[in-house]
Design a protein around this motif. Sequence first.
Motif, PDB file in Angstrom:
ATOM      1  N   SER A 213       0.688  -1.308   0.032  1.00  0.00           N
ATOM      2  CA  SER A 213       0.037   0.145  -0.086  1.00  0.00           C
ATOM      3  C   SER A 213       0.907   1.301  -0.120  1.00  0.00           C
ATOM      4  N   GLU A 216       0.559   3.179  -3.112  1.00  0.00           N
ATOM      5  CA  GLU A 216      -0.927   3.619  -3.448  1.00  0.00           C
ATOM      6  C   GLU A 216      -1.408   3.076  -4.437  1.00  0.00           C
ATOM      7  N   ASN A 217      -1.642   3.369  -5.516  1.00  0.00           N
ATOM      8  CA  ASN A 217      -2.558   2.648  -6.855  1.00  0.00           C
ATOM      9  C   ASN A 217      -1.837   1.955  -7.651  1.00  0.00           C
ATOM     10  N   SER A 219      -0.012  -0.841  -9.856  1.00  0.00           N
ATOM     11  CA  SER A 219      -0.127  -2.288 -10.122  1.00  0.00           C
ATOM     12  C   SER A 219       1.167  -3.078  -9.634  1.00  0.00           C
ATOM     13  N   ARG A 245      -7.161  -4.635  -1.773  1.00  0.00           N
ATOM     14  CA  ARG A 245      -6.642  -3.586  -2.342  1.00  0.00           C
ATOM     15  C   ARG A 245      -7.223  -3.516  -3.709  1.00  0.00           C
ATOM     16  N   GLN A 247      -7.922  -1.231  -5.577  1.00  0.00           N
ATOM     17  CA  GLN A 247      -7.196   0.179  -6.224  1.00  0.00           C
ATOM     18  C   GLN A 247      -5.999  -0.571  -7.172  1.00  0.00           C
ATOM     19  N   GLN A 248      -5.298  -1.678  -6.576  1.00  0.00           N
ATOM     20  CA  GLN A 248      -4.111  -2.337  -6.914  1.00  0.00           C
ATOM     21  C   GLN A 248      -4.009  -3.543  -7.535  1.00  0.00           C
TER      22      GLN A 248
END
Length: 354
Positions: A213, A216-217, A219, A245, A247-248
Amino acid sequence: MALAFFVRVSRLLMVMILLQGVCVMFYYTRNTHSSRDGMTDTLQQMQCAKLRRKFSIIKPAKSIKMESFTRELSDFMSCPYKSNTTEREVNRLKLQFFCNATGSLFLTKRNTAVNQTIPYETSKIKTYTVNAAIHSMMPEDFPWSGRRLGRCAVVGSGGILKNSSCGREIDSADFVIRFNLATINDSDVGLKTDLITINPSQIRFNTLVERVSVYENASVAIPAFAYTFCTGKAITALKILHPIRPQQPVVFFSPIYLRTLDRLWKGRGLKSVRLSSGFLLINTALELCEDVHVYGFWPFGTDLQDNPIPYHYYDQLRPHPYMHKMPEEFVRLLQLHSQGALTLHLQPCSSETH
Ligand SMILES: *[C@@H]1O[C@H](CO)[C@@H](O)[C@H](O)[C@H]1NC(C)=O
Ligand SMILES: *[C@@H]1O[C@H](CO)[C@@H](O)[C@H](O)[C@H]1NC(C)=O
Ligand SMILES: *[C@@H]1O[C@H](CO)[C@@H](O)[C@H](O)[C@H]1NC(C)=O
Ligand SMILES: *[C@@H]1O[C@H](CO)[C@@H](O)[C@H](O)[C@H]1NC(C)=O
Ligand SMILES: *[C@@H]1O[C@H](CO)[C@@H](O)[C@H](O)[C@H]1NC(C)=O
Ligand SMILES: *[C@@H]1O[C@H](CO)[C@@H](O)[C@H](O)[C@H]1NC(C)=O
């Protein structure tokens, strides 16, 4: 009397001659100053062209004279960078044709069916069958299909980035690729991350979410099918991260892409057993990005000014024993830089540049 007069006249004459001499000298230096600058410029341009030619066809060597190599490279790195659009387009088309990162860098629902068998990168016999549960956690399609990525920064973990002040420059890129959960910070390496890789041997399930994390976003890409021991860990990482997660996206490298890229470079004479993830994603960037900037790729134990540097920017490990050979992949990067296909950054970044 006459003598005194003569002395006085001759003193006057001498002063006049001296003054004139000074004027003439002044005149000369002023006049030749610009032409000498011009001459230095021309000499410098010739020297740069010579070094550019030399490094664009440099060959890997078993042993190199580090001192003269870094001196010449340091001179070359001070030369103006010459981009070559033709070279870039030719590389892009070849990579698109042979490897097609958009279609096959990662396993996706689009390129992989339920129950499809996935080969292993390093084995001709072993395969893995993708069941419906794993398939449902794969991304629909390649995350960045349908658009050309602009300026990309590919950030290796080389100790050369320590104290480099490159953070701002790296963060100003449109797309940033990093490796092996490398630490980030604003001063030397930047914070922006769009793609981060994890080596399966690094995966600790209890700290995974926390470590991932940080980016952040971004991949998260895992070479799940490099060796058979990778797969179980990669699948567990996917199962942990997928619900927590969203967003990832967690993505697995396709062994097919790795194999075709490997074949392409073997065809160009690269002898390494297996391409590093750094070299792999630099090639991906050459296909997908407008402009590729490479940081932290420097496989030697001293920098261009001959100061000792650690193996990674984030630890104090001693230089790798292989560091006195000229690694094949680095030679190729140096060639690509000299040919104007990508920009290799080996010096500290100045604060004004972007
Ligand atoms: C750019 O690269 C092409 C292809 O390799 C080459 O033919 C051409 O001379 C290069 N142009 C310049 C300005 O170096
Ligand atoms: C690459 O793969 C994508 C997605 O499968 C496809 O649309 C595209 O035509 C392919 N490109 C080339 C050059 O084969
Ligand atoms: C995948 O294989 C399983 C077990 O063999 C089978 O039950 C299932 O129908 C297959 N699914 C597809 C989409 O082929
Ligand atoms: C990350 O994604 C979330 C939701 O998709 C979005 O709200 C947020 O702005 C993104 N953060 C960054 C730094 O892009
Ligand atoms: C980085 O800077 C610190 C503090 O100025 C210094 O102690 C250290 O030796 C430097 N490290 C490298 C690799 O240049
Ligand atoms: C950034 O990272 C480098 C390398 O790990 C370290 O030397 C430096 O102290 C860090 N700076 C900050 C502000 O954390």
